[in-house]
Design a protein around this motif. Structure first.
Motif, PDB file in Angstrom:
ATOM      1  N   GLN A   1       0.299  17.530 -31.276  1.00 41.63           N
ATOM      2  CA  GLN A   1       1.870  17.220 -31.011  1.00 41.63           C
ATOM      3  C   GLN A   1       1.772  15.688 -30.464  1.00 41.63           C
ATOM      4  O   GLN A   1       2.771  15.014 -30.823  1.00 41.63           O
ATOM      5  N   THR A   2       0.855  15.407 -29.619  1.00 43.64           N
ATOM      6  CA  THR A   2       1.013  13.990 -29.042  1.00 43.64           C
ATOM      7  C   THR A   2       0.836  13.121 -29.894  1.00 43.64           C
ATOM      8  O   THR A   2       1.145  11.946 -30.030  1.00 43.64           O
ATOM      9  N   VAL A   3      -0.228  13.435 -30.809  1.00 41.97           N
ATOM     10  CA  VAL A   3      -0.492  12.370 -32.010  1.00 41.97           C
ATOM     11  C   VAL A   3       0.638  12.097 -32.943  1.00 41.97           C
ATOM     12  O   VAL A   3       1.050  10.872 -33.066  1.00 41.97           O
ATOM     13  N   ASN A   4       1.422  13.052 -33.364  1.00 43.26           N
ATOM     14  CA  ASN A   4       2.502  12.992 -34.024  1.00 43.26           C
ATOM     15  C   ASN A   4       3.625  12.348 -33.281  1.00 43.26           C
ATOM     16  O   ASN A   4       4.256  11.503 -33.770  1.00 43.26           O
ATOM     17  N   LEU A   5       3.627  12.468 -31.792  1.00 45.80           N
ATOM     18  CA  LEU A   5       4.646  11.829 -31.032  1.00 45.80           C
ATOM     19  C   LEU A   5       4.182  10.317 -30.956  1.00 45.80           C
ATOM     20  O   LEU A   5       5.349   9.483 -31.467  1.00 45.80           O
ATOM     21  N   LEU A   6       3.119   9.734 -30.808  1.00 49.32           N
ATOM     22  CA  LEU A   6       2.741   8.469 -30.724  1.00 49.32           C
ATOM     23  C   LEU A   6       3.265   7.699 -32.240  1.00 49.32           C
ATOM     24  O   LEU A   6       3.343   6.546 -32.264  1.00 49.32           O
ATOM     25  N   MET A   7       2.895   8.456 -33.210  1.00 49.41           N
ATOM     26  CA  MET A   7       2.913   7.939 -34.520  1.00 49.41           C
ATOM     27  C   MET A   7       4.466   7.778 -34.860  1.00 49.41           C
ATOM     28  O   MET A   7       5.028   6.666 -35.506  1.00 49.41           O
ATOM     29  N   ARG A   8       5.354   8.760 -34.355  1.00 45.92           N
ATOM     30  CA  ARG A   8       6.779   8.447 -34.460  1.00 45.92           C
ATOM     31  C   ARG A   8       7.245   7.275 -33.860  1.00 45.92           C
ATOM     32  O   ARG A   8       8.208   6.467 -34.316  1.00 45.92           O
ATOM     33  N   LEU A   9       7.013   7.254 -32.657  1.00 51.67           N
ATOM     34  CA  LEU A   9       7.253   5.960 -31.544  1.00 51.67           C
ATOM     35  C   LEU A   9       6.858   4.864 -32.258  1.00 51.67           C
ATOM     36  O   LEU A   9       7.809   3.930 -32.394  1.00 51.67           O
ATOM     37  N   GLN A  10       5.822   4.808 -32.907  1.00 54.63           N
ATOM     38  CA  GLN A  10       5.314   3.420 -33.481  1.00 54.63           C
ATOM     39  C   GLN A  10       6.283   3.153 -34.635  1.00 54.63           C
ATOM     40  O   GLN A  10       6.398   1.770 -34.833  1.00 54.63           O
ATOM     41  N   ARG A  11       6.860   4.190 -35.381  1.00 54.64           N
ATOM     42  CA  ARG A  11       7.660   3.990 -36.733  1.00 54.64           C
ATOM     43  C   ARG A  11       8.646   3.281 -35.973  1.00 54.64           C
ATOM     44  O   ARG A  11       9.564   2.563 -36.560  1.00 54.64           O
ATOM     45  N   GLU A  12       9.497   3.884 -35.072  1.00 53.32           N
ATOM     46  CA  GLU A  12      10.536   3.572 -34.260  1.00 53.32           C
ATOM     47  C   GLU A  12      10.810   2.356 -33.574  1.00 53.32           C
ATOM     48  O   GLU A  12      11.806   1.489 -33.773  1.00 53.32           O
ATOM     49  N   LEU A  13       9.785   1.947 -32.924  1.00 50.50           N
ATOM     50  CA  LEU A  13       9.810   1.032 -32.071  1.00 50.50           C
ATOM     51  C   LEU A  13       8.832  -0.331 -32.624  1.00 50.50           C
ATOM     52  O   LEU A  13       8.981  -1.469 -31.952  1.00 50.50           O
ATOM     53  N   GLY A  14       8.287   0.043 -33.684  1.00 51.11           N
ATOM     54  CA  GLY A  14       7.342  -1.294 -34.144  1.00 51.11           C
ATOM     55  C   GLY A  14       6.316  -1.408 -33.275  1.00 51.11           C
ATOM     56  O   GLY A  14       5.618  -2.662 -33.307  1.00 51.11           O
ATOM     57  N   LEU A  15       5.713  -0.568 -32.674  1.00 50.87           N
ATOM     58  CA  LEU A  15       4.486  -0.876 -31.581  1.00 50.87           C
ATOM     59  C   LEU A  15       3.114  -0.977 -32.433  1.00 50.87           C
ATOM     60  O   LEU A  15       3.037  -0.679 -33.476  1.00 50.87           O
ATOM     61  N   GLY A  16       2.360  -2.069 -31.854  1.00 45.97           N
ATOM     62  CA  GLY A  16       0.881  -2.045 -32.063  1.00 45.97           C
ATOM     63  C   GLY A  16       0.396  -1.064 -31.198  1.00 45.97           C
ATOM     64  O   GLY A  16       0.370  -1.102 -30.106  1.00 45.97           O
ATOM     65  N   PHE A  17      -0.689  -0.291 -31.667  1.00 47.00           N
ATOM     66  CA  PHE A  17      -1.733   0.510 -30.841  1.00 47.00           C
ATOM     67  C   PHE A  17      -3.004   0.116 -30.725  1.00 47.00           C
ATOM     68  O   PHE A  17      -3.290  -0.392 -32.137  1.00 47.00           O
ATOM     69  N   ILE A  18      -3.704   0.060 -30.076  1.00 46.39           N
ATOM     70  CA  ILE A  18      -5.169  -0.235 -29.871  1.00 46.39           C
ATOM     71  C   ILE A  18      -5.596   0.956 -29.211  1.00 46.39           C
ATOM     72  O   ILE A  18      -5.555   1.350 -27.914  1.00 46.39           O
ATOM     73  N   PHE A  19      -6.369   1.859 -30.160  1.00 50.16           N
ATOM     74  CA  PHE A  19      -6.719   3.210 -29.738  1.00 50.16           C
ATOM     75  C   PHE A  19      -8.376   3.418 -29.505  1.00 50.16           C
ATOM     76  O   PHE A  19      -8.793   2.899 -30.571  1.00 50.16           O
ATOM     77  N   ILE A  20      -8.560   3.582 -28.289  1.00 50.56           N
ATOM     78  CA  ILE A  20     -10.102   3.732 -28.140  1.00 50.56           C
ATOM     79  C   ILE A  20     -10.266   5.354 -28.100  1.00 50.56           C
ATOM     80  O   ILE A  20      -9.804   6.156 -27.479  1.00 50.56           O
ATOM     81  N   SER A  21     -11.383   5.671 -28.928  1.00 53.80           N
ATOM     82  CA  SER A  21     -11.666   7.182 -29.063  1.00 53.80           C
ATOM     83  C   SER A  21     -13.168   7.530 -29.668  1.00 53.80           C
ATOM     84  O   SER A  21     -13.832   6.582 -30.390  1.00 53.80           O
TER      85      SER A  21
END
Length: 261
Positions: free
Chosen positions: A186-206
């Protein structure tokens, strides 16, 4: 146009060795990458590879020894931490520890607005409610305390705190490590939705290469402070050049195959 452009970023850190009673030097870099709006860059590697240290350099908790962090043309490597926080915000690994148990969620979210904006009390309240809604929480959650939330809700609050100053880039350090699989999804899907809506760049450490493969556009592979390989996600996973990268990908594939069987 690039949101961020990192050029020859280097850092030297003294590490105490209590057994030998001497200091050793951990060298990070040089690191080079660029990121556009709406893109996700994943940084992977084993513990001690320098992933979290790189994140601290990007958000200004550490100052680089040399190199440049260019954000929309401004050199952040020469800026103060307070200037950086508007444009690059971080989600920490343990959301529980990063939330003050003595403050309501409203107070936690209001603090960066009080310190960094000229918004009135009413405007801050509206911004808090708007941001809670963005991350899938209710207005009434602003009256809650940390202990009243589930792990997934705490991570959403950490995300709301990162979003509230309208950053261009979010750095997320193992944001899903403490979540169970259903909440993680659910959290992954939320992040991807927000990225589409806000045009965010993500730097993801995992460490989770399954999530990395699912959400990232580009990957940097680090080992002992050095970038051993970087490129588009599909290329890294399907045609790794470096033996260390191949080892990580093979271990991930073996885990996937065992779960399928």
């Amino acid at each position: 146009m690039d949101l961020i452009n990192v050029k020859d970023l280097c850092f030297q850190e003294k590490v105490k060795n209590f057994i030998k009673k001497s200091d050793t030097v951990f060298n990070l870099g040089p690191v080079n990458f660029n990121l556009k709006a709406g893109e996700t860059l994943a940084i992977v590697g084993e513990n001690g590879s320098g992933k979290s240290l790189l994140a601290k350099l990007l958000i200004g908790l550490e100052q680089p020894s040399s190199g440049h962090i260019l954000l929309s043309g401004h050199d952040l490597s020469k800026s103060s931490l307070s200037q950086k926080c508007h444009d690059i915000r971080m989600i920490f690994q343990n959301s529980n520890e990063s939330l003050n148990p003595g403050l309501t969620l409203g107070a936690i979210l209001e603090e960066p607005l009080r310190l960094n904006t000229s918004l009135t009390s009413q405007e801050r309240n509206l911004k808090i409610e708007e941001t809670l809604k963005q991350v899938g929480l209710m207005n009434d959650h602003k009256f809650f305390y940390r202990h009243m939330l589930s792990d997934g809700q705490r991570q959403r609050v950490a995300l709301a705190r990162a979003l509230i100053l309208n950053p261009k880039i979010i750095v997320a350090d193992e944001p899903f490590a403490a979540l169970d699989p259903s909440v993680r999804s659910q959290t992954v899907n939320l992040l991807m939705r927000l990225q589409r809506e806000l045009g965010l760049g993500f730097i993801f450490i995992s460490h989770n290469l399954g999530i990395v493969r699912h959400i990232s556009d580009k990957v940097i592979v680090m080992k002992q402070g050095q970038v051993v390989e970087s490129g588009k996600t599909d290329v890294i996973f399907n045609w790794p050049n470096d033996q260390y990268t191949k080892k990580l990908v093979d271990a991930h594939q073996a885990l996937v195959n065992s779960q399928d069987n």
